[in-house]
Write a protein that holds these residues in place. Structure first.
Motif, PDB file in Angstrom:
ATOM      1  N   ALA A   1       0.837  -1.194   0.000  1.00 16.72           N
ATOM      2  CA  ALA A   1       0.000   0.000   0.000  1.00 16.72           C
ATOM      3  C   ALA A   1       0.877   1.251   0.000  1.00 16.72           C
ATOM      4  N   SER A   2       0.333   2.354  -0.533  1.00 16.35           N
ATOM      5  CA  SER A   2       1.020   3.643  -0.432  1.00 16.35           C
ATOM      6  C   SER A   2       0.553   4.329   0.841  1.00 16.35           C
TER       7      SER A   2
ATOM      8  N   GLU B   1       7.487   9.029  10.795  1.00 19.50           N
ATOM      9  CA  GLU B   1       8.166   8.498   9.626  1.00 19.50           C
ATOM     10  C   GLU B   1       9.017   7.285  10.011  1.00 19.50           C
TER      11      GLU B   1
ATOM     12  N   TYR C   1       5.782  -1.706   1.851  1.00 21.43           N
ATOM     13  CA  TYR C   1       4.854  -0.606   1.616  1.00 21.43           C
ATOM     14  C   TYR C   1       5.599   0.477   0.859  1.00 21.43           C
TER      15      TYR C   1
ATOM     16  N   ALA D   1       6.185   4.563   0.852  1.00 24.57           N
ATOM     17  CA  ALA D   1       5.953   5.817   1.560  1.00 24.57           C
ATOM     18  C   ALA D   1       5.880   6.954   0.549  1.00 24.57           C
ATOM     19  N   VAL D   2       4.952   7.872   0.752  1.00 20.15           N
ATOM     20  CA  VAL D   2       4.934   9.119  -0.015  1.00 20.15           C
ATOM     21  C   VAL D   2       5.125  10.224   1.023  1.00 20.15           C
ATOM     22  N   VAL D   3       6.268  10.907   0.923  1.00 17.81           N
ATOM     23  CA  VAL D   3       6.688  11.784   2.019  1.00 17.81           C
ATOM     24  C   VAL D   3       6.493  13.250   1.644  1.00 17.81           C
TER      25      VAL D   3
ATOM     26  N   CYS E   1      -2.881   8.093  -1.510  1.00 23.00           N
ATOM     27  CA  CYS E   1      -2.387   7.035  -0.626  1.00 23.00           C
ATOM     28  C   CYS E   1      -3.548   6.198  -0.108  1.00 23.00           C
TER      29      CYS E   1
END
Lengths: 346, 395
Positions: free
Chosen positions: A153-154, A164, A178, A180-182, A198
């Protein structure tokens, strides 16, 4: 003529160099933050501007929230006036730099106390004002029931946070890959999640609840029951100023003790001449401790009178009647089964 | 008769050293150097003392500590890797988006620049409007616009837009078919390499023949033939070198194939569109700098407009275009540091995370500046070499 002018130029340049060399920079002894604050005439407090309930800039241009009220109480304790205060809105990644550089005196910004921040980042932490934990928000539609369902998953997360790092630890521990979109900005993180970038959005549970309250369709999102970490949130300041540390710490403790004794902003005047010795001491009877810290004997009286005790601050911003309706839970007094505890004023 | 006091018979009098102009010049240089050193030393001492006063240690040892934070995309990376590797992931991401950005911006910018000078009224006005609008809106706002207002407004992944050729567009990214190498790939590779080497050699040979004989050399046919023919031959001999891997819907997103993340796409589009507007102006200026007589002469010699542009105008305008173009390339690479606004983990974004976690702002910012400087210097070195090749040789 020309040569004389040239010589004069040279001499000036030389003098400038010598002058620069002689001025060896500000290498003087440690600054005393309390003195600095008093000389300036106002407290500079670093806060969050984007977290409703904790630190939020209202459309009317006023800072409101649980953390913000502690700043007001601190200003009241120092100046007998909760208004002698300036707020510095900070993002998650800027918040430590403003303390390191002395741009702000204290940080009340839902900040987790960790060993690396307390040591290598160069900060000191005060008593925990809010015991939190990290959670995960997903859409109801996705059918995700637990973290283990989130393979590949995002997940939207904000940079510069313990969140984080916990996210990485928790998913690694469970062996769940997974993506991560940061983002740098709290609004961008939540916004990207809400727009469907996400599958999940993670931050402290209090933050999730706060965010949920301002989403377009709060009913479409659920917070998973798993708690991923412990997040003790509290004040922080630049490392090394013990007296300033005492001031911040005992202010928080004082507000907690006030709740224990049932002293509120409404009834504080009735308690000034209390027969209970600890109450009398904290509301102006004890001159020695405040003097040692460099504060007025009425410091706690002012803070309670102008802002309120711990329970009042909690109820005002997070309790029933607010959009969050948070239970006191672990954040209740130790006498009521919670973790909020203060050493005695003696 | 009194003797002349200062004039010796050998020539003019020796000037005292403090009046000697050469000494003055040297002295001025020395003083300037001292001043520079003093200022630098002062800055350094100030940073040192301030860091020490705040109880912060200095040094780069922290780079070997475990990073522990996730990075959205890039080369293979795990949370257990050290900080320096995380930093490297950011550097590679910056290079990736800058490289493709430079290539695409050059193509778009060149066409726009030419279109601006077109005699077609609509085309030239459209190009003009594009340039004026894009150049006058801050890049940061454009990046946010592309990311939040365009890319994230695409339908969700379950309702992706399907384009011909198995291309899927959604707000989770663009999924494209990928050519995955097969077992025959290594046997096929030498053929492709030979084609790559042979093509420019053939091109040069045919062009020289054209110059010598005056007959069309058809270099494009020869070179293109080598470039495509040899790999095709390799395919026949070695077998199929690639398999087309199509993206397939996994649990939450497409899996397999090539997936461009929305963040990368937004930053790439943003940088390309923005820089192309500037490049278009550079190209237009370059073309207009070529004397109109050149064009008239070419037309008089019977070149058609396309040939005039390709063989007469552009080769001359390249000399004018290259130096400002270098600046635009450098700007694009440096502007990629705004990528964090769209969630793209570029060098600056990763560095910010590192310094937030370690508190080593001075060291990390130093590293960041060093990295950008190295990349910019390398880019300008390459382009300056090219510039030296194409510039006018005066005899």
């Amino acid at each position: 003529m020309r040569q004389r002018r040239l010589l004069r130029g040279l001499a000036t340049a030389l003098l400038a160099v010598v002058g620069l060399l002689a001025w060896s920079g500000p290498g003087e002894a440690q600054v005393n933050i309390l003195d600095k604050v008093k000389k300036r005439g106002k407290l500079i407090c670093a806060v969050n501007a984007k977290l409703p309930g904790f630190g939020y800039l209202t459309p009317q241009g006023r800072y409101e929230g649980f953390d913000v009220d502690f700043c007001r109480a601190l200003a009241a304790a120092i100046f007998s006036d909760s208004g002698r205060l300036e707020f510095v809105p900070t993002t998650a990644k800027e918040r430590f730099t403003v303390l390191q550089t002395g741009e702000a005196d204290v940080l009340f910004r839902n900040t987790t106390w960790t060993i690396s921040r307390d040591t290598s980042v160069g900060l000191d932490f005060g008593p925990t004002t809010f015991y939190d934990g990290q959670g995960m928000m997903v859409t109801k539609k996705s059918g995700i029931k637990k973290l283990e369902d989130m393979k590949n998953a995002s997940i939207c997360v904000q940079t510069g946070t313990t969140t984080e790092l916990n996210l990485a630890d928790q998913f690694r521990k469970r062996g769940v890959p997974y993506k991560a979109v940061v983002f740098e900005d709290a609004d961008a993180t939540a916004g990207a999640y809400e727009q469907g970038r996400c599958d999940g959005f993670t931050t402290d549970i209090s933050g999730l609840i706060s965010r949920k309250s301002i989403m377009k369709d709060p009913g479409a999102h659920v917070i998973l029951p798993q708690v991923m970490s412990k997040e003790p949130l509290g004040p922080a300041w630049a490392h090394g100023d013990n007296n300033w540390g005492d001031v911040v710490k005992w202010l928080v403790y004082g507000l907690v003790i006030a709740e224990e004794f049932g002293i509120t902003s409404k009834n504080v005047d009735e308690h000034v001449n209390s027969k209970e010795p600890e109450i009398a001491r904290m509301l102006g009877g004890d001159k020695e401790a405040p003097k040692a810290m460099g504060l007025d004997p009425k410091w706690l009286y002012n803070a309670i009178k102008q802002v309120g005790n711990y329970g009042e601050i909690f109820a005002r911003h997070l309790g029933p009647g607010t959009p969050f309706s948070l239970e006191r839970g672990v954040n209740d007094l130790w006498t009521k089964g919670g973790l909020i505890y203060a050493p005695p004023i003696r | 008769m009194p003797p002349e006091p200062s004039r010796s018979p050998a020539g003019p009098a020796r000037v005292a050293w403090w009046r000697n102009e050469r000494v003055h010049r040297v002295l001025a240089q020395v003083v300037f150097l001292l001043a520079v050193i003093a200022v630098a030393g002062l800055l350094y001492a100030n940073v040192r003392s301030q860091l020490r006063a705040r109880g912060l240690t200095t040094g780069y040892g922290f780079l070997y500590g475990q990073a522990g934070f996730p990075i959205g995309e890039g080369i293979e990376y795990h949370e257990g890797d050290p900080y320096w590797y995380a930093f490297l992931v950011g550097v590679v991401n910056t290079i990736r988006v800058s490289f493709f950005g430079i290539v695409l911006a050059t193509i778009l910018g060149t066409f726009t620049g030419i279109a601006r000078l077109s005699s077609n009224w609509l085309l030239s006005k459209l190009a003009g409007a594009y340039i004026e609008i894009i150049r006058n809106i801050p890049l940061l706002i454009q990046l946010v616009f592309w990311y939040f207002a365009v890319i994230l407004q695409l339908p969700g992944v379950k309702e992706s837009v399907v384009l011909p050729g198995s291309i899927f567009l959604s707000n989770r990214g663009t999924a494209l078919p990928l050519l995955a190498p097969t077992a025959a790939f290594s046997a096929w590779l030498p053929f492709a390499a030979a084609g790559l080497v042979l093509a420019p050699l053939l091109w040069r040979w045919r062009m020289r023949r054209q110059e010598l004989t005056g007959r069309p050399g058809r270099g494009l046919v020869w070179a293109g033939g080598a470039l495509l023919g040899l790999p095709a031959l390799g395919w026949l001999v070695a077998g199929q070198p690639f398999l087309v891997e199509l993206p397939e819907m996994g649990g939450f997103n497409y899996e397999g194939g090539l997936i461009l993340t929305p963040e990368f796409t937004a930053v790439l589009i943003g940088l390309t569109v923005y820089t192309a507007a500037f490049i278009a102006e550079v190209v237009r200026a370059g073309i207009q700098a070529v004397h109109v007589g050149q064009k008239e002469a070419a037309r008089a010699l019977g070149f058609h407009p396309g040939q005039t542009l390709r063989l007469v105008i552009l080769p001359q305008s390249v000399r004018v275009i290259i130096p400002p173009l270098i600046s635009q390339y450098l700007n694009l690479a440096k502007n990629s540091s705004l990528a964090v606004a769209a969630g793209f983990p570029d060098l600056f974004s990763v560095a910010q995370t590192i310094f937030n976690q370690t508190g080593r702002s001075v060291e990390v910012i130093g590293l960041v500046m060093g990295s950008y400087l190295a990349m910019s210097l390398f880019t300008s070195l390459v382009l300056n070499l090219y510039n030296r090749r194409v510039r006018l040789v005066e005899r």
